[in-house]
Scaffold this motif. Structure first.
Motif, mmCIF file in Angstrom:
data_model
loop_
_atom_site.group_PDB
_atom_site.id
_atom_site.type_symbol
_atom_site.label_atom_id
_atom_site.label_comp_id
_atom_site.label_asym_id
_atom_site.label_seq_id
_atom_site.Cartn_x
_atom_site.Cartn_y
_atom_site.Cartn_z
ATOM 1 N N LYS A 178 43.904 39.305 42.947
ATOM 2 C CA LYS A 178 45.143 39.531 43.693
ATOM 3 C C LYS A 178 45.757 40.888 43.342
ATOM 4 O O LYS A 178 46.322 41.567 44.217
ATOM 5 C CB LYS A 178 46.133 38.396 43.415
ATOM 6 C CG LYS A 178 45.741 37.069 44.058
ATOM 7 C CD LYS A 178 46.761 35.984 43.738
ATOM 8 C CE LYS A 178 46.380 34.664 44.418
ATOM 9 N NZ LYS A 178 47.347 33.576 44.105
ATOM 10 N N ALA A 179 45.646 41.269 42.078
ATOM 11 C CA ALA A 179 46.141 42.592 41.687
ATOM 12 C C ALA A 179 45.353 43.686 42.397
ATOM 13 O O ALA A 179 45.931 44.652 42.912
ATOM 14 C CB ALA A 179 46.042 42.757 40.172
ATOM 15 N N MET A 180 44.047 43.522 42.453
ATOM 16 C CA MET A 180 43.204 44.497 43.149
ATOM 17 C C MET A 180 43.566 44.551 44.632
ATOM 18 O O MET A 180 43.642 45.635 45.231
ATOM 19 C CB MET A 180 41.734 44.138 42.965
ATOM 20 C CG MET A 180 41.193 44.360 41.556
ATOM 21 S SD MET A 180 40.845 46.102 41.226
ATOM 22 C CE MET A 180 39.392 46.347 42.269
ATOM 23 N N GLU A 181 43.795 43.391 45.234
ATOM 24 C CA GLU A 181 44.152 43.345 46.659
ATOM 25 C C GLU A 181 45.508 43.996 46.918
ATOM 26 O O GLU A 181 45.777 44.466 48.028
ATOM 27 C CB GLU A 181 44.152 41.896 47.136
ATOM 28 C CG GLU A 181 42.750 41.280 47.194
ATOM 29 C CD GLU A 181 42.769 39.788 47.478
ATOM 30 O OE1 GLU A 181 43.872 39.183 47.375
ATOM 31 O OE2 GLU A 181 41.704 39.223 47.777
ATOM 32 N N ALA A 182 46.344 44.026 45.865
ATOM 33 C CA ALA A 182 47.643 44.685 45.986
ATOM 34 C C ALA A 182 47.536 46.191 45.763
ATOM 35 O O ALA A 182 48.553 46.896 45.787
ATOM 36 C CB ALA A 182 48.626 44.078 44.986
ATOM 37 N N GLY A 183 46.319 46.678 45.568
ATOM 38 C CA GLY A 183 46.114 48.109 45.386
ATOM 39 C C GLY A 183 46.254 48.587 43.966
ATOM 40 O O GLY A 183 46.362 49.797 43.722
ATOM 41 N N ILE A 184 46.251 47.654 43.003
ATOM 42 C CA ILE A 184 46.389 48.023 41.592
ATOM 43 C C ILE A 184 45.024 47.885 40.925
ATOM 44 O O ILE A 184 44.496 46.767 40.822
ATOM 45 C CB ILE A 184 47.418 47.127 40.884
ATOM 46 C CG1 ILE A 184 48.789 47.280 41.539
ATOM 47 C CG2 ILE A 184 47.484 47.463 39.403
ATOM 48 C CD1 ILE A 184 49.830 46.290 41.022
ATOM 49 N N PRO A 185 44.418 48.982 40.479
ATOM 50 C CA PRO A 185 43.110 48.883 39.834
ATOM 51 C C PRO A 185 43.197 48.117 38.514
ATOM 52 O O PRO A 185 44.107 48.331 37.714
ATOM 53 C CB PRO A 185 42.701 50.338 39.604
ATOM 54 C CG PRO A 185 43.978 51.111 39.633
ATOM 55 C CD PRO A 185 44.893 50.380 40.568
ATOM 56 N N VAL A 186 42.252 47.206 38.318
ATOM 57 C CA VAL A 186 42.187 46.403 37.093
ATOM 58 C C VAL A 186 40.979 46.851 36.294
ATOM 59 O O VAL A 186 39.869 46.985 36.835
ATOM 60 C CB VAL A 186 42.073 44.901 37.427
ATOM 61 C CG1 VAL A 186 41.887 44.084 36.146
ATOM 62 C CG2 VAL A 186 43.302 44.431 38.191
ATOM 63 N N ILE A 187 41.186 47.081 35.005
ATOM 64 C CA ILE A 187 40.092 47.413 34.100
ATOM 65 C C ILE A 187 39.863 46.196 33.220
ATOM 66 O O ILE A 187 40.738 45.787 32.450
ATOM 67 C CB ILE A 187 40.397 48.663 33.253
ATOM 68 C CG1 ILE A 187 40.399 49.928 34.134
ATOM 69 C CG2 ILE A 187 39.337 48.832 32.173
ATOM 70 C CD1 ILE A 187 41.583 50.095 35.026
ATOM 71 N N ASN A 188 38.711 45.591 33.373
ATOM 72 C CA ASN A 188 38.332 44.360 32.673
ATOM 73 C C ASN A 188 37.676 44.718 31.337
ATOM 74 O O ASN A 188 36.718 45.492 31.305
ATOM 75 C CB ASN A 188 37.371 43.577 33.575
ATOM 76 C CG ASN A 188 36.914 42.250 33.007
ATOM 77 O OD1 ASN A 188 35.909 41.717 33.453
ATOM 78 N ND2 ASN A 188 37.619 41.688 32.042
ATOM 79 N N VAL A 189 38.175 44.149 30.258
ATOM 80 C CA VAL A 189 37.685 44.471 28.919
ATOM 81 C C VAL A 189 37.037 43.252 28.270
ATOM 82 O O VAL A 189 37.621 42.159 28.252
ATOM 83 C CB VAL A 189 38.839 44.982 28.021
ATOM 84 C CG1 VAL A 189 38.346 45.232 26.605
ATOM 85 C CG2 VAL A 189 39.449 46.245 28.604
#
Length: 348
Positions: A130-141
């Motif tokens: 959902k964050a990605m769909e909101a245009g916010i890049p997520v970096i998974n660690v």
């Protein structure tokens, strides 16, 4: 199946050859003019220069383990090192529902990027998507999501590579001893990371004709490490080498070894704690090596989030964007190189 680790010299030679080829390709076009490939890269100076301020949200698990504590502190230090980063740090938690709400808060606040070490990758996948769909890049660690659409970039330690590194080191020390007794002290067997480490270890040992003779699993705690090691030592009157997956539980492992008065074997640790490295430096311990599982992963995630949010590239790569997936190295630390790595070690 051959799983021997490539030497550093070999790696540098291959890297040099790859860059030479890349240079040739960049310089050869139909008209003989230079390609624009290299022009897409940011220089190291451009990446280091302060740009527009970016707000990065960071959420990680509770620091109830030395390595996890180092993950959080290195992320904060990385944020502080960039004058153009405003880092918002959520409280560390092992509650997936609380972490989901933290991600939702970051989205509602309109941060520029999110760096997330999920307490459970599958449980956080929907919130990250959902964050990605909101245009916010997520970096998974470290702990992967269950969907490729949940992250713009993923940065991981190499669990399988840890096992390969440990097994290769033991093969080099015990080469030719087909009857060598090899013991393995794993972490939590139900975790994929433990399974990957054990698989890499078995594959590397197989490559030199060895195998695990005795195996126990602890729980990544000092108490668990001490308890299962006591059982192991009672069951195996003679051992040639031990690989312990985790240096935090290794404190208990070493306590059990000292209590039993055993020193006929050598031991390899895992993760790269400061106390393990001090044991290696001393030269008076059965622990003579440890395999790094980088506690800098979240710090690297912060640096990648900054580049992505500012539309920059990685200066040493020709690709015009930040890679989608990065797997960090799992080097073996011994008395020969411990002084180079101890500055990056974490306290158990």
């Amino acid at each position: 199946m051959s799983v021997k680790r490539t030497s550093r010299a070999g790696t540098l030679l291959m890297a040099g050859a790859s860059l030479a080829v890349a240079g040739l390709l960049a310089g050869c076009t139909a008209g003989g003019s230079e390609s624009s490939t290299a022009d897409n890269r940011n220089s190291a100076e451009e990446n280091a220069a302060a740009g527009d301020t970016v707000v990065i949200g960071f959420s990680g698990p509770a620091a109830d383990h030395g390595w996890l504590g180092a993950i959080n502190s290195s992320a904060i230090a990385a944020g502080d090192s960039f004058p153009d980063v405003e880092l918002r740090v959520a409280e560390g938690t092992n509650d997936a529902n609380l972490q989901i709400s933290q991600v939702e808060t970051f989205v509602n606040d309109g941060v520029d990027a999110i760096v997330l070490l999920p307490t459970d990758g599958a449980a956080l996948t929907e919130a990250a998507t959902k964050a990605m769909e909101a245009g916010i890049p997520v970096i998974n660690v470290d702990r992967e999501f269950s969907s490729p659409f949940a992250a713009r970039a993923t940065i991981l330690g190499d669990n399988y590579g840890m096992g390969v590194s440990a097994g290769t080191y033991i093969c080099e020390r015990l080469g030719g001893q087909d009857d060598a007794v090899i013991a393995e002290i794993a972490g939590i067997d139900s975790l994929p990371l433990t399974q990957d480490r054990s698989r890499g270890f078995a594959d590397a040992l197989s490559d030199c004709g060895l195998s695990v003779t005795n195996r126990v699993a602890a729980d990544f705690t000092v108490q668990g490490g001490e308890a299962v090691t006591s059982q192991l030592l009672s069951a195996a009157p003679e051992i040639d080498a031990i690989w312990n997956h985790d240096d935090d539980q290794g404190v208990g492992v070493l306590a059990a070894i000292d209590a039993a008065g055993r020193d006929e074997f050598f031991m390899v640790g895992g993760a790269g704690s400061a106390n393990a490295m001090r044991e290696i430096q001393s030269g008076d311990s059965v622990l003579e090596a440890t395999v790094i599982y980088p506690s800098t992963q979240a710090a690297d995630g912060i640096a990648m989030a900054r580049l992505i949010a500012q539309g920059k590239t990685m200066s040493d790569l020709y690709t015009p964007s930040v890679p989608y997936r990065v797997v960090l190295d799992a080097p073996v630390i011994t008395a020969d190189n411990v002084d180079e790595y101890i500055q990056f070690a974490f306290e158990s």
